[in-house]
Design a protein around this motif. Structure first.
Motif, PDB file in Angstrom:
ATOM      1  N   VAL A  28       0.848  -1.177   0.000  1.00 32.67           N
ATOM      2  CA  VAL A  28       0.000   0.000   0.000  1.00 32.67           C
ATOM      3  C   VAL A  28       0.891   1.236   0.000  1.00 32.67           C
ATOM      4  O   VAL A  28       1.890   1.305   0.715  1.00 32.67           O
ATOM      5  N   SER A  29       0.525   2.220  -0.791  1.00 33.99           N
ATOM      6  CA  SER A  29       1.280   3.459  -0.878  1.00 33.99           C
ATOM      7  C   SER A  29       1.201   4.223   0.447  1.00 33.99           C
ATOM      8  O   SER A  29       0.157   4.269   1.099  1.00 33.99           O
ATOM      9  N   LEU A  30       2.324   4.829   0.841  1.00 32.62           N
ATOM     10  CA  LEU A  30       2.331   5.628   2.067  1.00 32.62           C
ATOM     11  C   LEU A  30       1.449   6.860   1.934  1.00 32.62           C
ATOM     12  O   LEU A  30       0.890   7.346   2.915  1.00 32.62           O
ATOM     13  N   VAL A  53      -3.375   9.728   3.696  1.00 33.70           N
ATOM     14  CA  VAL A  53      -4.677  10.339   3.411  1.00 33.70           C
ATOM     15  C   VAL A  53      -5.772   9.699   4.260  1.00 33.70           C
ATOM     16  O   VAL A  53      -6.589  10.391   4.869  1.00 33.70           O
ATOM     17  N   VAL A  54      -5.773   8.385   4.333  1.00 37.06           N
ATOM     18  CA  VAL A  54      -6.802   7.692   5.121  1.00 37.06           C
ATOM     19  C   VAL A  54      -6.622   8.007   6.604  1.00 37.06           C
ATOM     20  O   VAL A  54      -7.597   8.303   7.312  1.00 37.06           O
ATOM     21  N   ALA A 113      -9.136  13.512  11.404  1.00 31.81           N
ATOM     22  CA  ALA A 113      -9.983  14.706  11.301  1.00 31.81           C
ATOM     23  C   ALA A 113     -11.420  14.390  11.707  1.00 31.81           C
ATOM     24  O   ALA A 113     -12.061  15.174  12.418  1.00 31.81           O
ATOM     25  N   TRP A 114     -11.926  13.248  11.281  1.00 31.68           N
ATOM     26  CA  TRP A 114     -13.284  12.841  11.669  1.00 31.68           C
ATOM     27  C   TRP A 114     -13.371  12.661  13.181  1.00 31.68           C
ATOM     28  O   TRP A 114     -14.364  13.060  13.806  1.00 31.68           O
TER      29      TRP A 114
END
Length: 65
Positions: free
Chosen positions: A4-6, A11-12, A18-19
């Motif tokens: 998986v890209s860092l 972003v996730v 933030a949520w």
């Protein structure tokens, strides 16, 4: 297995954090994240993937003056 890209992880992770700030407030969100990080580190130590002795061991000549 594809890695998986860092950037995607960032972003996730940022979106989830933030949520959590909106949902629970800053201090509760930081506490929840800190608990998660502590649990992750503890699991790595118990599985033998992380050796904390290396972080706490000082070599000769590294004395603080």
């Amino acid at each position: 297995m594809k890695r998986v890209s860092l950037r995607l992880v960032g972003v996730v992770g940022g979106t989830v954090f933030a949520w959590m700030i909106v949902q629970y407030g800053l201090f509760k969100a930081v506490f929840i994240v800190a608990g998660g990080v502590a649990g992750w580190l503890l699991a790595r130590v118990l599985e033998g993937d992380l050796n904390l002795a290396d972080y706490f061991r000082r070599t000769e000549g590294d004395d603080l003056e």
